[in-house]
Scaffold this active site. Structure first.
Site, PDB file in Angstrom:
ATOM      1  CG  ASP A   1      -9.801   7.209   6.979  1.00  0.00           C
ATOM      2  OD1 ASP A   1      -8.755   7.164   6.362  1.00  0.00           O
ATOM      3  OD2 ASP A   1      -9.966   7.368   8.363  1.00  0.00           O
TER       4      ASP A   1
ATOM      5  CD  GLU B   1      -6.838   5.309   2.569  1.00  0.00           C
ATOM      6  OE1 GLU B   1      -5.805   4.788   3.231  1.00  0.00           O
ATOM      7  OE2 GLU B   1      -7.726   5.501   3.373  1.00  0.00           O
TER       8      GLU B   1
ATOM      9  CG  ASP C   1      -2.216   5.279   5.391  1.00  0.00           C
ATOM     10  OD1 ASP C   1      -2.154   4.187   6.134  1.00  0.00           O
ATOM     11  OD2 ASP C   1      -3.109   5.638   4.814  1.00  0.00           O
TER      12      ASP C   1
ATOM     13  NE  ARG D   1     -10.988  -1.079   3.928  1.00  0.00           N
ATOM     14  CZ  ARG D   1     -11.405  -1.318   5.222  1.00  0.00           C
ATOM     15  NH1 ARG D   1     -12.670  -1.911   5.205  1.00  0.00           N
ATOM     16  NH2 ARG D   1     -10.657  -0.823   6.169  1.00  0.00           N
TER      17      ARG D   1
ATOM     18  CG  ASP E   1      -5.635   8.213   4.792  1.00  0.00           C
ATOM     19  OD1 ASP E   1      -6.718   8.830   4.037  1.00  0.00           O
ATOM     20  OD2 ASP E   1      -6.046   7.255   5.457  1.00  0.00           O
TER      21      ASP E   1
ATOM     22  CE  LYS F   1      -3.181   2.356   3.161  1.00  0.00           C
ATOM     23  NZ  LYS F   1      -3.921   2.082   4.535  1.00  0.00           N
TER      24      LYS F   1
ATOM     25  CE  LYS G   1      -6.431   8.607   8.305  1.00  0.00           C
ATOM     26  NZ  LYS G   1      -6.940   7.645   9.058  1.00  0.00           N
TER      27      LYS G   1
END
Length: 314
Positions: free
Chosen positions: A298, A300, A239, A302, A221, A216, A228
């Site tokens: 949030d 994102e 991230d 997956r 993020d 990933k 967030k």
């Protein structure tokens, strides 16, 4: 001990101070300071003239001992060159633990030099080097702030990595992701001024068993429209840690010349907020053809991994 000799780091199991081969004076010093080999305890050891003779380091009890317990010494000890002595256990794990603990990230400020470990008796020096280099690569990337490691810069870092390791590299970016059928990578990253992309690395003989790593690569993020909190966003430069870790693993594999056909897939996006952001309740179509309804922007990671994993399975 001559000035150029490595400083001994004498590793002692808890409760076995008397078995460490210390002089009577050194043992008395340890006992006077309450040192009995407690896990992580570091005690400077003077010689007869009051100069530094080395350090005692507590390994703690054998039961439940972490494999990399010597990392506590690497993290706490001052600059200098050291050698592991005493009951340090498995030489590879002991050397690796110390060196991982000695990691410093000093790109943005001057700090004390990291301690250096001399060759450890019985350790596979080349293997320890590979593991330390792999971990350092991943940790340096993760510690980079997003203003210096956005999607463009991350791609550039990976291209340099591929060049060093003689890996083939290809990149699909921006609206070309739609043409190539990576709609969810595109949707997650399209709001950023830096285009989303999929980086594809390959290495090794095509006839070898195939191994594919997918990581990933969300360089920052915000949480998207489901933004967030400030506290939740504080560490979101990390991230892209999955991508950093697969690059570190790829370094270890390639450096060891393992007989595999390696492929590394890194979907890279910034989950930003703009007019083009994907929305809660949007329904996206994935590379695999399955539709995905967005409950929270949030989630994102997956989404981009789903497209990359579909390619890996192909």
């Amino acid at each position: 001990m001559s000035p150029s000799s490595p400083i001994p780091l004498i590793c002692i199991e808890e409760g076995k101070l008397g078995e460490a081969g210390l002089s009577q004076r050194q043992q008395a010093w340890a006992e006077a300071n309450g040192f009995s080999g407690q896990r992580g305890r570091l005690l400077p050891l003077p010689d007869g003239a009051g100069a530094l003779a080395g350090h005692l380091f507590g390994m703690g009890p054998a039961a439940g001992r972490p494999a990399f317990v010597t990392g506590l010494a690497g993290a706490a000890i001052g600059p200098g060159e050291y050698r592991l002595d005493g009951a340090f256990g498995d030489p590879n794990l002991a050397a690796l633990g110390f060196r991982l603990g000695a990691y410093r990230f000093d790109r943005y400020r001057d700090g004390k030099p990291a301690p250096v470990l001399a060759a450890t008796a019985g350790a596979d020096a080349a293997e320890v080097d590979r593991q330390v280099e792999a971990a350092t690569l991943a940790r340096d990337l993760i510690n980079m702030p997003a203003n210096d490691l956005g999607p463009d810069a991350f791609e550039a870092e990976i291209r340099r990595f591929a060049e060093r390791h003689r890996m083939e590299v290809s990149v699909i970016a921006g609206d070309d992701l739609l043409t190539a059928n990576f709609p969810m990578i595109h949707a997650v990253g399209r709001a950023s001024p830096q285009a989303p992309r999929l980086v594809d690395l390959t290495w090794g003989n095509a006839g070898y068993p195939r191994v594919t790593l997918v990581g990933k690569g969300v360089t920052f993020d915000t949480g998207g429209l489901d933004i967030k909190s400030a506290a939740g966003m504080l560490l979101m430069k990390k991230d892209m840690g999955g991508a950093a870790n697969v690059l570190g693993l790829a370094h270890a594999i390639v450096s060891a010349r393992l007989p595999v056909r390696l492929r590394v897939l890194v979907p890279i996006v910034e989950n930003a907020i703009a007019g083009a952001s994907f929305r809660p309740s949007d329904v996206l179509r994935s590379r695999k053809g399955i539709t995905v309804e967005i409950g929270n922007t949030d989630a994102e990671g997956r989404l981009i991994l789903a497209d990359a994993l579909a390619l890996a399975d192909e």
